[in-house]
Design a protein around this motif. Sequence first.
Motif, PDB file in Angstrom:
ATOM      1  N   ASP A  87     -34.987  -0.385  26.576  1.00 24.69           N
ATOM      2  CA  ASP A  87     -34.778  -2.061  26.259  1.00 24.69           C
ATOM      3  C   ASP A  87     -34.406  -2.335  24.859  1.00 24.69           C
ATOM      4  O   ASP A  87     -34.570  -3.524  24.524  1.00 24.69           O
ATOM      5  N   GLY A 140     -25.226  -4.796  27.431  1.00 30.88           N
ATOM      6  CA  GLY A 140     -26.227  -3.896  27.473  1.00 30.88           C
ATOM      7  C   GLY A 140     -25.811  -2.771  26.599  1.00 30.88           C
ATOM      8  O   GLY A 140     -26.497  -2.337  25.810  1.00 30.88           O
ATOM      9  N   ASN A 167     -31.039   0.883  31.146  1.00 32.59           N
ATOM     10  CA  ASN A 167     -30.586  -0.458  31.540  1.00 32.59           C
ATOM     11  C   ASN A 167     -29.199  -0.563  31.651  1.00 32.59           C
ATOM     12  O   ASN A 167     -28.632  -1.803  31.554  1.00 32.59           O
ATOM     13  N   LEU A 168     -28.372   0.378  31.911  1.00 27.12           N
ATOM     14  CA  LEU A 168     -26.989   0.396  31.720  1.00 27.12           C
ATOM     15  C   LEU A 168     -26.321   0.641  32.746  1.00 27.12           C
ATOM     16  O   LEU A 168     -26.951   1.643  33.642  1.00 27.12           O
TER      17      LEU A 168
END
Lengths: 228, 299
Positions: A87, A140, A167-168
């Motif tokens: 994150d 991101g 998160n990518l």
Amino acid sequence: MIILDKVSKAYNKGAPALNDVSLHIEKGEFVFIVGDSGAGKSTLIRLLLREEIPTSGKVFVNNTDLSKLKHRKIPIFRRGVGVVFQDFRLLKDRNVYENVAFAQLIVQKPAKEIRRNVPAMLSMVGLAEKYKARPKELSGGEQQRVALARALVNRPPILLCDEPTGNLDPKNSWEIMKLLEEINRRGTTVVVVTHNSEIVNAMQKRVITMRRGVIVSDEKKGGYIYED
Amino acid sequence: MRISTLWYTLKQGVKNIFRNKIFSLATIATIAACVFLFSIFFSVVVNFQHMVVQAQSGVAVTVFFDEGISDDKIVSIGELISQRAEVSNIEFISADKAWESFKTDYLGEYVDTFGDDNPLEDCASYEIYLNDVSMQESLVEYLNTIDGVSKVNQSVMAATMLSSMNSLIGYVAIGIIGILFAVSIFLISNTVAIGITVRKEEIAIMKLIGATDFVVRSPFLIEGLLLGLIGAGIPLGLVYVLYNNVVEYVVNRFSALSSLLQFLTVQEVFVTLIPAAVIMGAGIGFVGSFITVRKNLRV
């Protein structure tokens, strides 16, 4: 560089998160640690950062026995281990430059050195042009690059990455992995905890597979092993 | 600590204050109330002490004589008194002089109602100044044994009364300030705790990067210190403005007691009050934040 000697870690009275794990990671290695949820990967990262101490066994990082490390010495130890998270954990109220400079500021680097190091690090991660942008103005992938710059600006010999591509999208994931490969090529030991089988299989690096707190496989040029 | 880190710490301390505006204001208000009361009580107490000293350094003992006593006898009594070791000076106050002094001090516009009479005709006296007020009791005992002496007045009674009042005011002040002190500590502690919660993420990052306990904690201590200093500065300014007005009012309102009511100047009071109030404000701020940081910020 990183040694785990018969390390076990149990929380309360539940099943151990790590069970008799032994592991050697040499200086300059690039290592993937893979495994499903509950495999013990996060516990391993927390032990390497001295956020936890093992229930039994010994953990050595940068020649430091972490079970004997005094509380007041922990900050100095952590300056030798860079860390990035899924994150990003950037400071939202500060711009890119300030986020990276923050890491130097709080370890009390001289202002002159900060002014020299931060732009150099931002250039390395390809964000020199965006030094004034706030995290919310970045993609991101760009945010993870800032997190990488922050983790590396104090030049730690070890970089721990906890799900850096979690998160990518695939394109940004690959760019981050290429960046990590480049960082490793420059001499930093890189340990990446990931679920991303595609990347693990493609990069052909050392892969340590964990399952229910134990190491089930450790291959020099391995691939992602799926649970049956 | 490097200048850049010090600057960062100060900046974060100030930012914390603005992050929790309501709590910061409540904290400042409570500390200000605490310091304001302290300043008022301090001003009263030091002025009372000043008046006590003034009263004690004035006439300590007055000796009156039997009715119809001869002048020669008065002179011989004066000689006896002068020989005493306790006495530094002795002054004869004739009945006329005593009446003049009384008229000036207490009668004001009503002086004419007495005409040419001197109600203090038999009130000639010796005013005796002492080397040390503590020797007064032994002197008074001796004076009462002298033939021709009708009465011995000890002006130290006024001083004793002032001292008693002074102590009472002191105790009340300590009680009220103590309660406000506790409330201030509680409020500052809450304000800092909220600051810690708001900056939880930043603190976690700092810890992981390798910030020392000192660097992590110091912005919160600075925050407490600043709140304390602001809380001390406001009442100091207020008391500075109010002091002269209050003194002027009291002197005018109780003009009959003007010889007793000798106030210190605001500068004389503030020489001690400013450092005391600043230390108090900063102390409350520091202690409140230190307790919270120790409790909530195990780095």
